[in-house]
Design a protein around this motif. Structure first.
Motif, short mmCIF file in Angstrom:
data_model
loop_
_atom_site.label_atom_id
_atom_site.label_comp_id
_atom_site.label_asym_id
_atom_site.label_seq_id
_atom_site.Cartn_x
_atom_site.Cartn_y
_atom_site.Cartn_z
N ALA A 197 67.58 -53.50 -119.99
CA ALA A 197 68.65 -53.97 -119.41
C ALA A 197 69.91 -53.10 -119.48
CB ALA A 197 69.24 -55.09 -120.32
N THR A 198 70.43 -52.91 -118.15
CA THR A 198 71.42 -51.78 -117.95
C THR A 198 72.51 -52.02 -119.01
OG1 THR A 198 72.53 -52.87 -116.18
CG2 THR A 198 70.92 -50.96 -115.47
N ALA A 199 72.78 -53.07 -119.43
CA ALA A 199 74.07 -53.56 -120.25
C ALA A 199 73.74 -53.04 -121.68
CB ALA A 199 74.07 -55.23 -120.42
N ASP A 200 72.22 -53.11 -122.06
CA ASP A 200 72.07 -52.75 -123.15
C ASP A 200 71.85 -51.14 -123.20
OD1 ASP A 200 71.49 -55.29 -124.03
OD2 ASP A 200 69.27 -55.51 -123.95
N LEU A 201 71.53 -50.70 -122.35
CA LEU A 201 71.54 -49.06 -122.23
C LEU A 201 73.01 -48.49 -122.42
CD1 LEU A 201 68.63 -48.53 -119.64
CD2 LEU A 201 68.44 -48.22 -122.00
N SER A 202 73.69 -49.40 -121.38
CA SER A 202 75.09 -48.68 -121.47
C SER A 202 75.81 -48.72 -122.87
CB SER A 202 75.86 -49.47 -120.47
OG SER A 202 77.16 -49.22 -120.70
#
Length: 166
Positions: free
Chosen positions: A10-15
């Motif tokens: 998930a991009t949110a988690d990677l961010s």
């Protein structure tokens, strides 16, 4: 359709996890492909209103890569449609990110391909072989070099200098 096969993120988690190591694109691009979550090594094309080099890139083996197309934000013509989308799927591309427009959106939505772009536009592009391949491009507040890694999902686009997931 889900993530690139074998990739769960998930991009949110990677961010959250990678913070300042990653760039997050401004929320300018909309999903048009059948795959909402995709990632891969980046190849680039800069081609204002001419999709000849988009076709040339997508004719090569994708090997799970993401083609980033800098159309300089033009909304006058489409740089990707159903035929190039089908070509991308056949050649193993994970996704295509277009800083410009796409067309044949109903057909693109049926493809197992990530597609993000500014908008839909029915007019086809020029075919004059203008543009550059494998150059650094900048749009939406991010700078993307060939060889970077791009992660995209329903929340947006994240660019990293290296792979972030196994």
């Amino acid at each position: 359709m889900s993530a690139t096969p074998g990739h769960h993120f998930a991009t949110a988690d990677l961010s959250d996890e990678f913070g300042d190591e990653v760039q997050v694109a401004a929320p300018l691009l909309v999903d048009f492909g059948g795959r909402r979550r995709f990632c891969g090594l980046v190849a680039t094309v800069r081609c204002p209103e001419d999709n000849s080099l988009v076709r040339a890139a997508l004719e090569t083996p994708g090997a799970g890569r993401v083609l980033v197309v800098d159309g300089l934000g033009s909304r006058r013509v489409a740089l990707l449609g159903d035929q190039l989308g089908e070509l991308a799927v056949r050649n193993g591309w994970s996704g295509v990110v277009v800083y410009g427009c796409v067309r044949d959106t109903a057909a693109l939505a049926q493809l197992d391909l990530g597609v993000k772009a500014l908008a839909a536009q029915p007019r086809k592009s020029l075919k004059r072989n203008h543009g550059d391949r494998e150059v650094t491009v900048s749009f939406a507040g991010v700078t993307i070099a060939p060889g970077a890694w791009l992660y995209a999902d329903e929340d947006g686009i994240l660019v990293a200098p290296r792979p972030l997931i196994g």
